[in-house]
Write a protein that holds these residues in place. Structure first.
Motif, PDB file in Angstrom:
ATOM      1  N   TRP A  22       0.769  -1.201  -0.009  1.00 24.54           N
ATOM      2  CA  TRP A  22      -0.054   0.072  -0.163  1.00 24.54           C
ATOM      3  C   TRP A  22       0.955   1.438  -0.172  1.00 24.54           C
ATOM      4  N   ALA A  23       0.418   2.347  -0.352  1.00 26.59           N
ATOM      5  CA  ALA A  23       1.065   3.572  -0.143  1.00 26.59           C
ATOM      6  C   ALA A  23       0.136   4.719  -0.129  1.00 26.59           C
ATOM      7  N   GLY A  24       0.736   5.868   0.326  1.00 29.39           N
ATOM      8  CA  GLY A  24      -0.044   7.244   0.473  1.00 29.39           C
ATOM      9  C   GLY A  24       0.830   8.447   0.595  1.00 29.39           C
ATOM     10  N   ILE A  25       0.152   9.531   0.700  1.00 28.04           N
ATOM     11  CA  ILE A  25       0.772  11.005   1.211  1.00 28.04           C
ATOM     12  C   ILE A  25       0.047  11.597   2.246  1.00 28.04           C
ATOM     13  N   VAL A  85      -9.293   4.500  -4.269  1.00 27.23           N
ATOM     14  CA  VAL A  85      -8.463   4.998  -3.098  1.00 27.23           C
ATOM     15  C   VAL A  85      -8.974   4.462  -1.964  1.00 27.23           C
ATOM     16  N   ALA A  86      -8.387   4.007  -1.014  1.00 27.50           N
ATOM     17  CA  ALA A  86      -8.871   3.492   0.130  1.00 27.50           C
ATOM     18  C   ALA A  86      -9.396   4.375   0.977  1.00 27.50           C
ATOM     19  N   GLU A  87      -8.710   5.550   1.067  1.00 27.48           N
ATOM     20  CA  GLU A  87      -9.425   6.632   2.282  1.00 27.48           C
ATOM     21  C   GLU A  87      -8.769   7.869   1.590  1.00 27.48           C
ATOM     22  N   PHE A  88      -9.426   8.853   2.007  1.00 29.67           N
ATOM     23  CA  PHE A  88      -8.946  10.370   1.919  1.00 29.67           C
ATOM     24  C   PHE A  88      -9.247  10.923   3.278  1.00 29.67           C
ATOM     25  N   LYS A  89      -8.146  11.542   3.938  1.00 28.11           N
ATOM     26  CA  LYS A  89      -8.352  11.811   5.484  1.00 28.11           C
ATOM     27  C   LYS A  89      -7.750  13.317   5.670  1.00 28.11           C
ATOM     28  N   VAL A  90      -8.160  13.607   7.034  1.00 26.96           N
ATOM     29  CA  VAL A  90      -8.021  14.994   7.638  1.00 26.96           C
ATOM     30  C   VAL A  90      -7.322  14.403   9.045  1.00 26.96           C
ATOM     31  N   GLY A  91      -6.269  14.999   9.443  1.00 24.34           N
ATOM     32  CA  GLY A  91      -5.762  14.624  10.798  1.00 24.34           C
ATOM     33  C   GLY A  91      -5.257  13.165  10.959  1.00 24.34           C
ATOM     34  N   GLY A  92      -4.998  12.835  12.269  1.00 24.97           N
ATOM     35  CA  GLY A  92      -4.908  11.443  12.626  1.00 24.97           C
ATOM     36  C   GLY A  92      -3.217  11.081  12.950  1.00 24.97           C
ATOM     37  N   ILE A  93      -2.689  11.995  12.633  1.00 20.12           N
ATOM     38  CA  ILE A  93      -1.129  11.953  13.008  1.00 20.12           C
ATOM     39  C   ILE A  93      -0.936  11.955  14.545  1.00 20.12           C
ATOM     40  N   THR A  94      -0.258  10.991  15.141  1.00 22.70           N
ATOM     41  CA  THR A  94      -0.158  11.192  16.576  1.00 22.70           C
ATOM     42  C   THR A  94       1.481  11.613  16.980  1.00 22.70           C
ATOM     43  N   GLY A  95       1.678  11.388  18.337  1.00 24.16           N
ATOM     44  CA  GLY A  95       2.876  11.933  19.005  1.00 24.16           C
ATOM     45  C   GLY A  95       2.643  12.906  19.832  1.00 24.16           C
ATOM     46  N   SER A 134      -5.442  16.876  16.825  1.00 28.01           N
ATOM     47  CA  SER A 134      -6.364  16.862  17.682  1.00 28.01           C
ATOM     48  C   SER A 134      -7.590  15.815  17.668  1.00 28.01           C
ATOM     49  N   ASP A 135      -7.594  15.419  16.399  1.00 27.17           N
ATOM     50  CA  ASP A 135      -8.777  14.571  15.860  1.00 27.17           C
ATOM     51  C   ASP A 135      -8.492  14.197  14.600  1.00 27.17           C
ATOM     52  N   SER A 136      -9.332  13.167  13.959  1.00 27.59           N
ATOM     53  CA  SER A 136      -9.303  12.866  12.472  1.00 27.59           C
ATOM     54  C   SER A 136     -10.660  12.592  11.922  1.00 27.59           C
ATOM     55  N   ALA A 137     -10.637  12.569  10.478  1.00 31.10           N
ATOM     56  CA  ALA A 137     -11.919  12.254   9.771  1.00 31.10           C
ATOM     57  C   ALA A 137     -11.404  11.684   8.247  1.00 31.10           C
ATOM     58  N   ALA A 138     -12.169  11.112   7.890  1.00 35.38           N
ATOM     59  CA  ALA A 138     -12.218  10.214   6.672  1.00 35.38           C
ATOM     60  C   ALA A 138     -13.311  10.015   5.634  1.00 35.38           C
ATOM     61  N   VAL A 139     -13.105   9.734   4.454  1.00 31.26           N
ATOM     62  CA  VAL A 139     -14.049   9.018   3.510  1.00 31.26           C
ATOM     63  C   VAL A 139     -13.241   8.078   2.801  1.00 31.26           C
ATOM     64  N   GLY A 140     -14.203   6.965   2.334  1.00 31.48           N
ATOM     65  CA  GLY A 140     -13.539   5.933   1.603  1.00 31.48           C
ATOM     66  C   GLY A 140     -13.953   4.542   2.331  1.00 31.48           C
ATOM     67  N   ALA A 146      -4.675  13.871   3.378  1.00 28.90           N
ATOM     68  CA  ALA A 146      -3.969  12.520   2.976  1.00 28.90           C
ATOM     69  C   ALA A 146      -4.746  11.527   2.227  1.00 28.90           C
ATOM     70  N   TRP A 147      -4.172  10.713   1.339  1.00 29.58           N
ATOM     71  CA  TRP A 147      -4.721   9.676   0.762  1.00 29.58           C
ATOM     72  C   TRP A 147      -4.039   8.286   0.903  1.00 29.58           C
ATOM     73  N   SER A 148      -4.565   7.284   0.728  1.00 28.88           N
ATOM     74  CA  SER A 148      -3.947   6.012   0.759  1.00 28.88           C
ATOM     75  C   SER A 148      -4.614   5.004  -0.059  1.00 28.88           C
ATOM     76  N   ALA A 149      -3.948   4.233  -0.897  1.00 25.40           N
ATOM     77  CA  ALA A 149      -4.513   3.167  -1.718  1.00 25.40           C
ATOM     78  C   ALA A 149      -3.601   1.638  -1.699  1.00 25.40           C
ATOM     79  N   SER A 150      -4.260   0.775  -2.217  1.00 22.93           N
ATOM     80  CA  SER A 150      -3.596  -0.603  -1.760  1.00 22.93           C
ATOM     81  C   SER A 150      -3.417  -1.376  -3.165  1.00 22.93           C
ATOM     82  N   ARG A 151      -2.333  -2.242  -3.290  1.00 20.48           N
ATOM     83  CA  ARG A 151      -1.749  -2.909  -4.323  1.00 20.48           C
ATOM     84  C   ARG A 151      -2.902  -3.860  -4.668  1.00 20.48           C
ATOM     85  N   ASP A 152      -3.677  -4.505  -3.757  1.00 26.57           N
ATOM     86  CA  ASP A 152      -4.718  -5.431  -3.997  1.00 26.57           C
ATOM     87  C   ASP A 152      -6.004  -4.851  -4.701  1.00 26.57           C
TER      88      ASP A 152
END
Length: 209
Positions: free
Chosen positions: A98-101, A138-148, A153-159, A187-193
Protein backbone atom coordinates in the motif's frame (compact mmCIF):
# COMPACT_ATOMS: atom_id res chain seq x y z
CA UNK A 1 -13.32 77.09 -33.66
CA UNK A 2 -10.97 77.98 -30.83
CA UNK A 3 -10.78 75.57 -27.86
CA UNK A 4 -10.15 77.26 -24.57
CA UNK A 5 -7.80 75.80 -21.96
CA UNK A 6 -10.81 75.32 -19.67
CA UNK A 7 -12.68 73.25 -22.28
CA UNK A 8 -9.61 71.18 -22.99
CA UNK A 9 -9.17 70.45 -19.29
CA UNK A 10 -12.82 69.41 -18.98
CA UNK A 11 -12.48 67.01 -21.93
CA UNK A 12 -9.32 65.46 -20.50
CA UNK A 13 -11.02 64.99 -17.12
CA UNK A 14 -14.04 63.36 -18.79
CA UNK A 15 -11.80 61.03 -20.80
CA UNK A 16 -9.90 59.99 -17.68
CA UNK A 17 -13.14 59.24 -15.82
CA UNK A 18 -14.43 57.15 -18.71
CA UNK A 19 -11.14 55.26 -18.80
CA UNK A 20 -11.28 54.54 -15.08
CA UNK A 21 -14.87 53.33 -15.37
CA UNK A 22 -13.95 51.03 -18.25
CA UNK A 23 -10.99 49.68 -16.27
CA UNK A 24 -13.19 48.97 -13.27
CA UNK A 25 -15.68 47.12 -15.50
CA UNK A 26 -12.89 45.05 -17.06
CA UNK A 27 -11.45 44.19 -13.65
CA UNK A 28 -14.86 43.08 -12.43
CA UNK A 29 -15.43 41.01 -15.55
CA UNK A 30 -12.14 39.14 -15.03
CA UNK A 31 -12.85 38.22 -11.40
CA UNK A 32 -12.27 34.50 -10.76
CA UNK A 33 -15.24 32.18 -10.38
CA UNK A 34 -13.66 30.53 -7.32
CA UNK A 35 -12.60 32.48 -4.24
CA UNK A 36 -8.90 31.62 -4.00
CA UNK A 37 -8.08 34.52 -1.67
CA UNK A 38 -8.21 32.38 1.45
CA UNK A 39 -10.65 34.87 3.03
CA UNK A 40 -13.49 32.41 3.57
CA UNK A 41 -11.60 29.16 3.07
CA UNK A 42 -8.31 27.62 4.22
CA UNK A 43 -6.38 25.93 1.46
CA UNK A 44 -4.26 22.81 1.49
CA UNK A 45 -3.75 23.26 -2.27
CA UNK A 46 -5.12 25.89 -4.65
CA UNK A 47 -2.43 26.07 -7.34
CA UNK A 48 1.29 25.32 -7.57
CA UNK A 49 3.14 27.88 -5.46
CA UNK A 50 -0.03 29.71 -4.41
CA UNK A 51 0.42 31.91 -1.35
CA UNK A 52 -2.76 30.45 0.15
CA UNK A 53 -1.34 26.89 0.27
CA UNK A 54 -0.74 25.81 3.89
CA UNK A 55 0.46 22.19 3.87
CA UNK A 56 3.28 20.28 2.16
CA UNK A 57 2.98 16.74 0.63
CA UNK A 58 5.97 15.46 2.59
CA UNK A 59 4.57 12.49 4.51
CA UNK A 60 5.19 9.57 2.15
CA UNK A 61 3.90 6.26 3.53
CA UNK A 62 4.05 2.53 2.77
CA UNK A 63 5.56 1.74 -0.63
CA UNK A 64 6.80 5.30 -1.11
CA UNK A 65 9.02 4.15 -3.96
CA UNK A 66 5.86 3.37 -5.96
CA UNK A 67 4.60 6.96 -5.84
CA UNK A 68 5.29 10.05 -7.92
CA UNK A 69 3.66 13.44 -7.43
CA UNK A 70 3.44 16.36 -9.83
CA UNK A 71 1.80 19.34 -8.13
CA UNK A 72 2.25 21.60 -11.16
CA UNK A 73 0.36 19.48 -13.67
CA UNK A 74 -1.61 21.42 -16.29
CA UNK A 75 -3.76 18.58 -17.63
CA UNK A 76 -7.35 19.85 -17.35
CA UNK A 77 -7.26 21.26 -13.78
CA UNK A 78 -10.58 21.55 -11.96
CA UNK A 79 -9.84 25.23 -11.35
CA UNK A 80 -6.93 27.60 -11.82
CA UNK A 81 -3.80 26.81 -13.79
CA UNK A 82 -2.53 23.60 -12.17
CA UNK A 83 -3.63 20.44 -10.37
CA UNK A 84 -1.90 17.54 -8.63
CA UNK A 85 -1.09 14.36 -10.55
CA UNK A 86 -0.47 11.21 -8.48
CA UNK A 87 1.12 8.13 -10.06
CA UNK A 88 1.10 4.85 -8.11
CA UNK A 89 2.78 1.83 -9.73
CA UNK A 90 1.57 -0.87 -7.30
CA UNK A 91 4.94 -2.68 -7.46
CA UNK A 92 5.29 -2.95 -3.65
CA UNK A 93 8.83 -1.56 -3.75
CA UNK A 94 9.08 -1.50 0.06
CA UNK A 95 6.95 -4.63 0.53
CA UNK A 96 4.05 -2.83 2.23
CA UNK A 97 1.45 -3.49 -0.52
CA UNK A 98 0.00 0.00 0.00
CA UNK A 99 1.08 3.62 -0.33
CA UNK A 100 -0.06 7.14 0.47
CA UNK A 101 0.94 10.73 1.13
CA UNK A 102 0.19 13.09 4.02
CA UNK A 103 0.19 16.87 3.53
CA UNK A 104 1.92 18.15 6.69
CA UNK A 105 2.89 21.32 8.54
CA UNK A 106 5.74 21.81 8.80
CA UNK A 107 7.22 19.41 6.25
CA UNK A 108 7.95 15.88 7.52
CA UNK A 109 6.17 16.51 10.82
CA UNK A 110 4.92 13.23 12.27
CA UNK A 111 3.96 14.78 15.60
CA UNK A 112 7.43 15.14 17.06
CA UNK A 113 7.58 18.93 16.64
CA UNK A 114 5.18 21.90 16.97
CA UNK A 115 3.24 23.06 13.95
CA UNK A 116 -0.19 22.83 12.40
CA UNK A 117 -3.15 25.18 12.52
CA UNK A 118 -6.27 25.83 14.56
CA UNK A 119 -9.01 25.01 12.04
CA UNK A 120 -11.91 25.20 14.48
CA UNK A 121 -13.92 27.67 12.33
CA UNK A 122 -14.15 25.17 9.46
CA UNK A 123 -16.81 22.46 9.28
CA UNK A 124 -15.69 20.44 6.25
CA UNK A 125 -12.83 19.72 3.92
CA UNK A 126 -13.68 19.59 0.24
CA UNK A 127 -11.54 18.46 -2.68
CA UNK A 128 -11.89 17.57 -6.34
CA UNK A 129 -10.59 14.26 -7.71
CA UNK A 130 -10.69 12.27 -10.94
CA UNK A 131 -8.99 9.19 -12.33
CA UNK A 132 -6.99 9.04 -15.54
CA UNK A 133 -9.09 6.11 -16.78
CA UNK A 134 -11.89 5.76 -14.23
CA UNK A 135 -12.19 2.87 -11.77
CA UNK A 136 -9.19 3.85 -9.64
CA UNK A 137 -9.79 2.74 -6.05
CA UNK A 138 -8.59 4.98 -3.23
CA UNK A 139 -8.88 3.31 0.18
CA UNK A 140 -9.14 6.56 2.11
CA UNK A 141 -8.96 10.33 1.97
CA UNK A 142 -8.26 11.74 5.40
CA UNK A 143 -7.82 14.83 7.60
CA UNK A 144 -5.71 14.56 10.77
CA UNK A 145 -4.81 11.33 12.55
CA UNK A 146 -1.08 11.97 13.06
CA UNK A 147 -0.11 10.99 16.60
CA UNK A 148 2.84 11.96 18.82
CA UNK A 149 3.61 14.66 21.36
CA UNK A 150 2.40 17.40 19.00
CA UNK A 151 -0.05 15.24 17.07
CA UNK A 152 -3.45 16.08 15.62
CA UNK A 153 -6.41 16.88 17.87
CA UNK A 154 -8.77 14.67 15.85
CA UNK A 155 -9.26 12.90 12.52
CA UNK A 156 -11.93 12.23 9.89
CA UNK A 157 -12.00 10.32 6.62
CA UNK A 158 -14.03 9.16 3.62
CA UNK A 159 -13.55 5.98 1.64
CA UNK A 160 -13.10 3.63 0.02
CA UNK A 161 -13.89 5.60 -3.14
CA UNK A 162 -13.84 4.59 -6.79
CA UNK A 163 -12.91 7.52 -9.00
CA UNK A 164 -14.40 8.44 -12.36
CA UNK A 165 -12.75 10.03 -15.39
CA UNK A 166 -14.60 13.28 -14.72
CA UNK A 167 -13.84 15.70 -11.92
CA UNK A 168 -16.03 15.13 -8.86
CA UNK A 169 -16.21 17.09 -5.63
CA UNK A 170 -15.86 15.13 -2.36
CA UNK A 171 -16.47 16.23 1.22
CA UNK A 172 -15.05 15.15 4.58
CA UNK A 173 -17.44 16.22 7.35
CA UNK A 174 -15.68 17.92 10.29
CA UNK A 175 -18.70 19.40 12.09
CA UNK A 176 -18.31 17.26 15.22
CA UNK A 177 -14.52 17.09 15.20
CA UNK A 178 -11.93 18.84 17.37
CA UNK A 179 -10.01 20.85 14.78
CA UNK A 180 -8.02 22.98 17.22
CA UNK A 181 -4.64 21.53 16.18
CA UNK A 182 -4.12 19.90 12.79
CA UNK A 183 -0.63 19.16 11.43
CA UNK A 184 -1.88 16.54 8.92
CA UNK A 185 -4.07 18.64 6.66
CA UNK A 186 -4.89 15.98 4.08
CA UNK A 187 -3.92 12.44 3.09
CA UNK A 188 -4.74 9.64 0.68
CA UNK A 189 -3.89 5.94 0.70
CA UNK A 190 -4.42 3.07 -1.73
CA UNK A 191 -3.56 -0.63 -1.83
CA UNK A 192 -1.93 -2.93 -4.35
CA UNK A 193 -4.76 -5.44 -3.88
CA UNK A 194 -7.29 -2.88 -5.12
CA UNK A 195 -4.98 -1.59 -7.87
CA UNK A 196 -2.62 -4.42 -8.96
CA UNK A 197 -1.50 -2.44 -12.01
CA UNK A 198 -1.29 0.85 -10.16
CA UNK A 199 -3.12 4.00 -11.26
CA UNK A 200 -2.93 7.68 -12.07
CA UNK A 201 -5.31 10.14 -10.48
CA UNK A 202 -5.64 13.90 -10.07
CA UNK A 203 -6.49 16.23 -7.17
CA UNK A 204 -7.36 19.92 -7.06
CA UNK A 205 -8.92 22.62 -4.85
CA UNK A 206 -8.21 20.92 -1.51
CA UNK A 207 -9.57 23.27 1.14
CA UNK A 208 -11.29 23.69 4.48
CA UNK A 209 -14.61 25.52 4.42
Amino acid sequence: RTITMKQQGQWITAALLLGLAAGAFAAKKKAPAVDSSGKNVFYVYADKGARVNHYIPSGWMGDYGDVKIDDSNTTDPADGKTCIKITYTGKATQGANWAGIFWQHPANNWGEKPGGYDLSPYKRLTFWARGADGGEKVAEFKVGGITGEHGDSDSAAVGPLTLTKDWKKYTIDLADKNMSHIIGGFAWSASRDDNPNGFVFYLDEIRFE
